[in-house]
Design an enzyme around this catalytic site. Structure first.
Site, PDB file in Angstrom:
ATOM      1  N   ASP A  19     -13.597  40.607-104.403  1.00  0.00           N
ATOM      2  CA  ASP A  19     -13.775  39.878-103.159  1.00  0.00           C
ATOM      3  C   ASP A  19     -14.495  40.755-102.138  1.00  0.00           C
ATOM      4  O   ASP A  19     -13.888  41.334-101.251  1.00  0.00           O
ATOM      5  CB  ASP A  19     -12.407  39.435-102.629  1.00  0.00           C
ATOM      6  CG  ASP A  19     -12.543  38.375-101.560  1.00  0.00           C
ATOM      7  OD1 ASP A  19     -13.660  37.854-101.374  1.00  0.00           O
ATOM      8  OD2 ASP A  19     -11.533  38.074-100.908  1.00  0.00           O
ATOM      9  N   LYS A  63     -12.946  39.140-110.408  1.00  0.00           N
ATOM     10  CA  LYS A  63     -13.892  38.660-109.393  1.00  0.00           C
ATOM     11  C   LYS A  63     -13.588  39.416-108.105  1.00  0.00           C
ATOM     12  O   LYS A  63     -12.597  39.150-107.425  1.00  0.00           O
ATOM     13  CB  LYS A  63     -13.751  37.157-109.197  1.00  0.00           C
ATOM     14  CG  LYS A  63     -14.835  36.579-108.308  1.00  0.00           C
ATOM     15  CD  LYS A  63     -14.815  35.057-108.376  1.00  0.00           C
ATOM     16  CE  LYS A  63     -16.019  34.453-107.677  1.00  0.00           C
ATOM     17  NZ  LYS A  63     -16.032  34.705-106.242  1.00  0.00           N
ATOM     18  N   TYR A 109     -22.123  44.684-111.929  1.00  0.00           N
ATOM     19  CA  TYR A 109     -21.693  43.746-112.972  1.00  0.00           C
ATOM     20  C   TYR A 109     -22.805  42.821-113.461  1.00  0.00           C
ATOM     21  O   TYR A 109     -22.573  41.986-114.329  1.00  0.00           O
ATOM     22  CB  TYR A 109     -20.498  42.914-112.515  1.00  0.00           C
ATOM     23  CG  TYR A 109     -20.691  42.215-111.186  1.00  0.00           C
ATOM     24  CD1 TYR A 109     -21.634  41.210-111.025  1.00  0.00           C
ATOM     25  CD2 TYR A 109     -19.917  42.568-110.086  1.00  0.00           C
ATOM     26  CE1 TYR A 109     -21.813  40.583-109.813  1.00  0.00           C
ATOM     27  CE2 TYR A 109     -20.087  41.938-108.865  1.00  0.00           C
ATOM     28  CZ  TYR A 109     -21.035  40.949-108.729  1.00  0.00           C
ATOM     29  OH  TYR A 109     -21.219  40.336-107.531  1.00  0.00           O
ATOM     30  N   CYS A 136     -11.991   4.665 -81.606  1.00  0.00           N
ATOM     31  CA  CYS A 136     -11.873   4.278 -80.206  1.00  0.00           C
ATOM     32  C   CYS A 136     -12.943   3.232 -79.969  1.00  0.00           C
ATOM     33  O   CYS A 136     -14.078   3.382 -80.401  1.00  0.00           O
ATOM     34  CB  CYS A 136     -12.113   5.496 -79.315  1.00  0.00           C
ATOM     35  SG  CYS A 136     -12.606   5.071 -77.642  1.00  0.00           S
ATOM     36  N   CYS A 151      -7.094   5.490 -76.904  1.00  0.00           N
ATOM     37  CA  CYS A 151      -7.931   6.695 -76.952  1.00  0.00           C
ATOM     38  C   CYS A 151      -7.450   7.687 -75.893  1.00  0.00           C
ATOM     39  O   CYS A 151      -7.077   7.283 -74.796  1.00  0.00           O
ATOM     40  CB  CYS A 151      -9.381   6.296 -76.685  1.00  0.00           C
ATOM     41  SG  CYS A 151     -10.510   7.699 -76.660  1.00  0.00           S
ATOM     42  N   CYS A 211     -16.939   5.583 -73.435  1.00  0.00           N
ATOM     43  CA  CYS A 211     -15.898   6.609 -73.616  1.00  0.00           C
ATOM     44  C   CYS A 211     -16.525   7.986 -73.408  1.00  0.00           C
ATOM     45  O   CYS A 211     -17.503   8.324 -74.070  1.00  0.00           O
ATOM     46  CB  CYS A 211     -15.311   6.494 -75.028  1.00  0.00           C
ATOM     47  SG  CYS A 211     -14.347   7.921 -75.548  1.00  0.00           S
ATOM     48  N   LYS A 253     -10.277  30.838-110.473  1.00  0.00           N
ATOM     49  CA  LYS A 253      -9.797  31.323-109.185  1.00  0.00           C
ATOM     50  C   LYS A 253      -8.276  31.381-109.143  1.00  0.00           C
ATOM     51  O   LYS A 253      -7.584  30.551-109.735  1.00  0.00           O
ATOM     52  CB  LYS A 253     -10.287  30.384-108.066  1.00  0.00           C
ATOM     53  CG  LYS A 253     -11.794  30.291-107.964  1.00  0.00           C
ATOM     54  CD  LYS A 253     -12.432  31.560-107.443  1.00  0.00           C
ATOM     55  CE  LYS A 253     -12.335  31.702-105.948  1.00  0.00           C
ATOM     56  NZ  LYS A 253     -13.334  30.939-105.212  1.00  0.00           N
ATOM     57  N   CYS A 285      -9.103   9.362 -74.077  1.00  0.00           N
ATOM     58  CA  CYS A 285     -10.068   9.464 -72.977  1.00  0.00           C
ATOM     59  C   CYS A 285      -9.528   8.732 -71.757  1.00  0.00           C
ATOM     60  O   CYS A 285      -8.629   7.909 -71.874  1.00  0.00           O
ATOM     61  CB  CYS A 285     -11.430   8.910 -73.406  1.00  0.00           C
ATOM     62  SG  CYS A 285     -11.502   7.117 -73.477  1.00  0.00           S
ATOM     63  N   ASP A 289      -9.366  43.073 -79.435  1.00  0.00           N
ATOM     64  CA  ASP A 289      -9.195  41.631 -79.511  1.00  0.00           C
ATOM     65  C   ASP A 289      -8.381  41.108 -78.337  1.00  0.00           C
ATOM     66  O   ASP A 289      -8.677  40.067 -77.766  1.00  0.00           O
ATOM     67  CB  ASP A 289      -8.461  41.260 -80.810  1.00  0.00           C
ATOM     68  CG  ASP A 289      -9.453  41.055 -81.940  1.00  0.00           C
ATOM     69  OD1 ASP A 289     -10.666  41.128 -81.664  1.00  0.00           O
ATOM     70  OD2 ASP A 289      -9.004  40.830 -83.075  1.00  0.00           O
ATOM     71  N   GLU A 342     -14.184  39.593-116.362  1.00  0.00           N
ATOM     72  CA  GLU A 342     -14.262  40.629-115.329  1.00  0.00           C
ATOM     73  C   GLU A 342     -13.487  40.163-114.110  1.00  0.00           C
ATOM     74  O   GLU A 342     -13.479  38.973-113.815  1.00  0.00           O
ATOM     75  CB  GLU A 342     -15.737  40.836-114.905  1.00  0.00           C
ATOM     76  CG  GLU A 342     -16.668  41.203-116.036  1.00  0.00           C
ATOM     77  CD  GLU A 342     -18.147  41.107-115.612  1.00  0.00           C
ATOM     78  OE1 GLU A 342     -18.431  40.921-114.418  1.00  0.00           O
ATOM     79  OE2 GLU A 342     -19.000  41.220-116.504  1.00  0.00           O
TER      80      GLU A 342
END
Ligand code: IVH
Length: 704
Positions: free
Chosen positions: A130, A128, A238, A444, A420, A450, A326, A422, A43, A126
């Site tokens: 991941d 969940k 499951y 804007c 803005c 723009c 969750k 810009c 990385d 059950e």
């Protein structure tokens, strides 16, 4: 990269060569990472390449390549796995975030089944898992195919990879399995195995995976099953899909059967009854979570009785008989380093929090949207604050709040920009609705002048629903824009002509090549003839999406009529506004946006330049030989035989214009039960009215 010369000392030619080298190196790294899942560099090395590329591009903006890695968001998905249609769709689950929501779910189940409150309903709870779900098809007890979930109907054929998992039997054990059965469950990676695998990858200087779930996904989608075989993948069964015969009467019993056929089922799965029972199981699993050797992100509650599951069925893409409770999203604290403002196609300004990168909910988070100025004020986020970031699974990260300490109090509240970012530095206005009420959006006012809006507008112009020019996607377009070749839509159509006259030909650009340039010119040419609705949509008038564009195309018939009407609307002509207002789906907001858009000289010029390059086809001519041809029809009240949209589409096919409000121009009002003021107005105006059945009888002779 110690051997790379300092960017400040690069000559133009060296920079050009270096950018080419970087583009190739990163494309190869992306390919290996995304499609082959065989990371070639770490990385850190990848980031170093990226930074160097950006820095050189910043110093030599003229040299930015069409295929610059800075334009790329990720490699295209691999097309190496064959599509597999699942025997039965693989659906997802509705979510609940509180005990009350689980309770409501149980109540809905009871109501739907009309079960007496005294009779308990049992659920199977059950964890969940991941990971990612897989569908494994067994015929006569033998594994014949394995697939990913894909979009739920069609997945990818990963049979050979799934065969390498020791938790997935090649042949079903025991007895009593249906002749045909699709076994479903979750492929995942145990935490310790994940950590060990990442450590080994890191040692070899290879790119590591960010979390066990991504690691499982990447490992499962290897092109070479031999690599998958080396990855510590596991599987819990499951559920099931298509079956040739029923094999159990409850979910708990079914799990037992799956286990007897050689699958692992999660040992925490259990039968539970009553609201307290459900809440207690959830609490227990939340407590156990930290000690488990696999990631779970909640608890799934399924109605245990399978005959009840059948009766409950599905709503849309989720079953009525199950819900996922969750766990709350994971939170972390970090520093808000700044707020960037992004300007969209219509000038809407979106503030984005720039954070000190933090790992939360299985991913590194560095940028989080703050939505709008009001949201910043509501949360009172100030630059420099310590903020709470939360992220759950695949959900977009959010800023949940700020730490209200002394340091926070001492900082100045955030002042949303008044101009803005810009180069035009145009004033920012707060958007109002048609009725004049303020909305949360800051905009804007530069419109197409723009530069930020210009590029977003161009992207919209070539988008799939608008001009959809093959070979001219966002990436290519951005490159042309940055090279100054395309400023506005019309420039796309003069590109070939200008290229002929130019010394630096497009085909000589890096990697463009003669053939692809030829194809691009051909694709552009093909779009010189365009249906009116696409032309209207492509202009990017606020609030004018696909449906409204189509309505307007049908309403005006030709581009000339459309442009003439828009000029009148911009000039404030009441009759033109009323005509637009009478069209279905068109209200104050569209009228105001059209007036603003076409009232701006710069925009009007851009539209005209484009129009001069095109042949815009008239809207499909409405039928003239039906009883409703040319008539304006209004539907009101409830329709019982078809939906409003269906009725509308049918009427339009028969040559009628469908309007949403009743006026003198209305010919027929079709009123269902519950029709109110519109029907009353129709009576006052003496219009023809009919009920749904009368309407159907009226159009019957012309319905194919
Ligand atoms: S049942 C029709 N049970 O959650 C319902 N799903 O949000 C089918 N999952 O795609 C799913 N553990 O990947 C079920 N015990 C479990 C599960 C589970 C994890 C995943 C699965 C599914 C997703 C739905």
């Amino acid at each position: 990269m110690p051997d790379s010369p300092a960017i400040d000392h690069l000559t133009q030619a060296e920079a050009e060569a270096e950018l080419e080298r970087l583009a190739a190196a990163m494309a190869e790294a992306d390919r290996l990472y995304f499609q082959h899942d065989a990371p070639s560099i770490s990385d850190a090395e990848y980031d170093a390449l990226k930074r160097r590329n950006l820095a050189i591009e910043a110093r030599f903006p003229d040299l930015v390549r069409a295929d610059s890695p800075s334009h790329r968001v990720g490699a295209a998905p691999s097309e190496q796995f064959a599509p597999v249609a699942h025997g039965a769709p693989m659906l997802s689950l509705d979510n609940a975030f509180t005990d009350e929501e689980v309770d409501e779910f149980a109540t809905r189940v009871r109501r739907f089944l009309r079960i007496d409150p005294l009779i308990p309903i049992a659920f199977c709870a059950e964890p969940k898992i991941d990971g990612l779900s897989a569908n494994i098809r067994y015929e006569r007890g033998v594994l014949v195919q394995g697939a990913t979930r894909g979009d739920g109907r069609t997945g990818e054929d990963i049979t050979q990879n799934l065969r390498t998992l020791k938790d997935i039997p090649e042949r079903l054990a025991g007895e009593g399995w249906p002749e045909l059965i699709e076994i479903r469950g979750e492929v995942y990676m145990e935490l310790a195995a994940f950590a060990a695998m990442n450590a080994a990858l890191e040692q070899k200087g290879e790119r590591t995976y960010v979390n066990p779930r991504n690691s499982a996904a990447g490992s499962l989608r290897q092109l070479d099953p031999a690599i998958t075989a080396t990855r510590p993948l596991r599987f819990f069964a499951y559920a099931w899909g298509e079956i040739s015969a029923p094999f159990a009467t409850t979910q708990m019993e079914a799990l037992g059967r799956l286990e007897s056929w050689g699958f692992r089922v999660n040992p925490l799965s259990q039968r539970v009854e009553g609201a307290e029972g459900l809440a207690a199981v959830y609490a227990a699993m939340a407590k156990a979570r930290g000690a488990l050797d696999f990631d779970i992100d909640g608890v799934v509650f399924k109605v245990d009785r399978l005959d009840w599951q059948d009766r409950l069925g599905f709503v849309g893409r989720v079953p009525r008989w199950a819900i996922a409770r969750k766990f709350p999203p994971e939170q972390a604290q970090t520093t808000l380093e700044g707020i960037d403002i992004q300007v969209g196609r219509t000038g809407a300004m979106t503030p984005v929090a720039r954070l000190k990168a933090v790992f939360v909910g299985g991913a590194t988070v560095a940028n989080v949207t703050l939505h709008n100025a009001d949201e910043i004020a509501r949360k009172d986020v100030r630059i420099g604050d310590t903020v709470i970031v939360q992220r759950a699974g695949d959900v977009i990260p959010q800023i949940a709040g700020v730490i209200d300490d002394e340091a926070h109090k001492a900082r100045a509240p955030y002042d949303f920009p008044h101009i803005c970012p810009c180069p035009l530095k145009t004033p920012v206005v707060r958007e109002t609705t048609g009725g004049g009420a303020e909305t949360v959006v800051r905009r804007c006012t530069g419109e197409l002048a723009c530069p930020f809006q210009k590029i977003e507008h161009l992207k919209h112009f070539v988008s799939r629903k608008a001009f959809d020019i093959e070979g001219l996607g966002e990436k290519q377009l951005t490159a042309f824009y940055e090279d100054g070749l395309i400023h506005e839509p019309a420039d796309i159509f003069t590109l070939e002509e200008r290229d002929k006259a130019s010394l630096k030909k497009l085909k000589d650009r890096e990697r463009a090549g003669d053939l692809s340039t030829k194809n691009l010119f051909a694709a552009i040419h093909a779009r010189r003839t365009v249906p009116l609705e696409r032309f209207i949509l492509s202009l990017g008038v606020r609030h004018v999406g696909e449906t409204t564009a189509l309505t307007m195309a049908r309403g005006y018939g030709s581009a000339d009529a459309f442009l003439k009407a828009m000029d009148l609307v911009a000039a404030g002509d009441e009759e033109a506004k009323a005509e637009l207002d009478a069209m279905d789906q068109v209200g104050e907001a569209v009228i105001e946006a059209a007036a603003d858009y076409f009232g701006e000289d710069h925009n009007r010029r851009v539209v005209q330049n484009l129009y001069d390059q095109l042949q815009v086809l008239d809207a499909a001519q409405p039928k003239t030989d039906t009883p409703v041809a040319g008539k304006t029809v209004v539907f009101t009240g409830t329709l019982e035989k078809m939906t409003r949209d269906e009725a509308k589409a049918q009427a339009e096919r028969l040559g009628a214009k469908v309007a949403s409000s009743v006026s003198k121009k209305t010919d027929i009002v079709v009123a269902g039960p519950g029709a109110g003021s519109k029907l009353k107005l129709a009576a006052e105006l003496g219009l023809q009215t009919m009920n749904e059945d009368e309407w159907l009888a009226f159009i019957k002779p012309s319905v194919p």
